[in-house]
Design an enzyme around this catalytic site. Structure first.
Site, short mmCIF file in Angstrom:
data_model
loop_
_atom_site.label_atom_id
_atom_site.label_comp_id
_atom_site.label_asym_id
_atom_site.label_seq_id
_atom_site.Cartn_x
_atom_site.Cartn_y
_atom_site.Cartn_z
N TYR A 12 21.27 44.32 38.74
CA TYR A 12 21.67 42.94 39.35
C TYR A 12 20.83 42.09 39.79
O TYR A 12 21.01 40.85 40.43
CB TYR A 12 22.65 43.13 40.64
CG TYR A 12 23.78 44.06 40.00
CD1 TYR A 12 24.81 43.67 39.57
CD2 TYR A 12 24.01 45.61 40.62
CE1 TYR A 12 25.83 44.66 38.91
CE2 TYR A 12 24.97 46.27 40.29
CZ TYR A 12 26.07 45.78 39.56
OH TYR A 12 27.13 46.63 38.93
N ASN B 28 33.54 36.44 40.94
CA ASN B 28 33.06 37.70 40.56
C ASN B 28 33.86 38.84 41.18
O ASN B 28 33.68 39.05 42.33
CB ASN B 28 31.50 37.87 40.77
CG ASN B 28 30.97 39.14 40.12
OD1 ASN B 28 31.76 39.95 39.69
ND2 ASN B 28 29.67 39.20 40.10
N HIS C 140 38.23 45.65 37.03
CA HIS C 140 38.36 46.95 36.44
C HIS C 140 39.74 47.80 36.75
O HIS C 140 40.14 48.61 36.23
CB HIS C 140 37.42 47.58 36.05
CG HIS C 140 36.18 46.89 35.93
ND1 HIS C 140 35.76 46.16 34.84
CD2 HIS C 140 34.97 47.04 36.44
CE1 HIS C 140 34.58 45.56 35.03
NE2 HIS C 140 34.19 46.13 35.94
N ASP D 271 47.24 39.19 39.80
CA ASP D 271 48.36 38.40 40.19
C ASP D 271 48.18 37.30 41.09
O ASP D 271 48.90 35.96 40.95
CB ASP D 271 49.41 39.33 40.71
CG ASP D 271 50.07 40.33 39.83
OD1 ASP D 271 50.06 39.90 38.50
OD2 ASP D 271 50.79 41.36 40.10
N HIS E 47 30.23 37.74 35.57
CA HIS E 47 29.66 38.97 35.95
C HIS E 47 28.11 38.79 35.60
O HIS E 47 27.66 38.31 34.62
CB HIS E 47 30.11 39.94 34.87
CG HIS E 47 31.78 40.32 35.14
ND1 HIS E 47 32.24 41.09 36.35
CD2 HIS E 47 32.88 39.83 34.49
CE1 HIS E 47 33.55 40.77 36.25
NE2 HIS E 47 33.95 40.21 35.20
N ILE E 48 27.23 39.49 36.77
CA ILE E 48 25.97 39.36 36.61
C ILE E 48 25.39 40.12 35.38
O ILE E 48 24.79 39.62 34.62
CB ILE E 48 25.51 39.74 37.87
CG1 ILE E 48 25.83 38.76 38.88
CG2 ILE E 48 23.85 39.88 37.88
CD1 ILE E 48 25.54 39.30 40.44
N ARG F 234 34.06 49.81 32.39
CA ARG F 234 33.94 48.44 32.88
C ARG F 234 34.31 47.48 31.66
O ARG F 234 34.31 46.42 31.75
CB ARG F 234 32.44 48.27 33.14
CG ARG F 234 31.99 48.90 34.36
CD ARG F 234 30.47 48.54 34.68
NE ARG F 234 29.94 49.66 35.36
CZ ARG F 234 29.97 49.56 36.71
NH1 ARG F 234 30.63 48.74 37.52
NH2 ARG F 234 29.27 50.67 37.57
O1 CA2 Z 1 27.98 42.50 36.79
C1 CA2 Z 1 28.74 42.12 37.83
O2 CA2 Z 1 28.67 41.09 38.25
C2 CA2 Z 1 29.95 43.10 38.26
O3 CA2 Z 1 31.08 42.44 38.45
C3 CA2 Z 1 29.33 43.65 39.44
C4 CA2 Z 1 30.18 44.87 40.07
C5 CA2 Z 1 30.64 45.81 39.01
O4 CA2 Z 1 31.65 47.01 39.62
C6 CA2 Z 1 31.30 45.35 37.76
O5 CA2 Z 1 31.69 46.19 36.71
C7 CA2 Z 1 30.26 44.35 37.20
C8 CA2 Z 1 29.21 45.73 41.28
C9 CA2 Z 1 29.02 44.81 42.33
C10 CA2 Z 1 28.28 45.65 43.17
O6 CA2 Z 1 27.11 44.87 43.34
C11 CA2 Z 1 25.95 45.40 43.94
C12 CA2 Z 1 24.85 44.78 43.98
C13 CA2 Z 1 23.68 45.50 44.47
C14 CA2 Z 1 23.54 46.79 44.68
C15 CA2 Z 1 24.76 47.54 44.58
C16 CA2 Z 1 25.95 47.10 44.38
#
Ligand code: CA2
Length: 152
Positions: free
Chosen positions: A26, A77, A83, A90, A103-104, A114
């Site tokens: 991330y 986001n 998922h 909704d 999504h990052i 995912r």
């Molecule tokens: O890639 C993305 O932006 C996601 O939406 C991020 C979600 C993940 O569940 C999606 O599948 C993809 C996770 C967000 C949690 O973010 C964190 C950031 C830093 C450390 C831990 C979690």
């Protein structure tokens, strides 16, 4: 009624940890960096931003419902709720505002769970796997649609 010049930015569960864990997935930018980038990108197009991040689905649903009164579009986001959440989908569908899904990470190249997004088909913009910079592109594409500058 004139269209409000405001966007709602929604960040879902755990994104408050951005920049503190899993930098290989991330990156190192924080949620505050994301909110600043989105506000600056939107301001350049004449929009202000209301930002919400919550680890609670109902808080996100309430913020989305509120947006129908004073926002022109939503950048979201949904994080892990992407998922799993018919509820969030909704809510987005109900408010009938244009939605940009961000999504990052490149969720298409990650675990099988995912691969499916409940939000994808209620969003008109999808920016996936471009890191935090993807939020800026999502804002730009959404503003293009809101100001009638979208191509195609
Ligand atoms: O890639 C993305 O932006 C996601 O939406 C991020 C979600 C993940 O569940 C999606 O599948 C993809 C996770 C967000 C949690 O973010 C964190 C950031 C830093 C450390 C831990 C979690």
């Amino acid at each position: 009624m004139t269209t409000p010049r405001r966007l709602l930015l929604v960040n879902g569960p755990n994104l408050n940890l951005l920049g503190t864990r899993e930098p290989e997935i991330y990156g190192t930018e924080t949620l505050a960096d994301v909110e600043r980038l989105v506000a600056e990108t939107a301001a350049a197009r004449g929009f202000e931003v209301r930002a919400v991040q919550s680890n609670h689905e109902g808080v996100l649903v309430d913020a989305i419902h509120e947006a129908r009164h004073d926002c022109a579009g939503i950048v979201i986001n949904p994080a892990g709720l992407t998922h799993t959440s018919v509820v969030l989908r909704d809510a987005l569908s109900a408010v009938e505002l244009p939605v940009a899904e961000v999504h990052i990470s490149d969720v298409r190249a990650r675990e099988a769970f995912r691969q499916h997004s409940y939000v994808a088909d209620v969003a008109v913009v999808h920016v996936i796997g471009e890191g935090v910079a993807g939020y800026a592109r999502a804002v730009t594409l959404l503003c293009d649609i809101l100001t009638g500058q979208a191509e195609g």
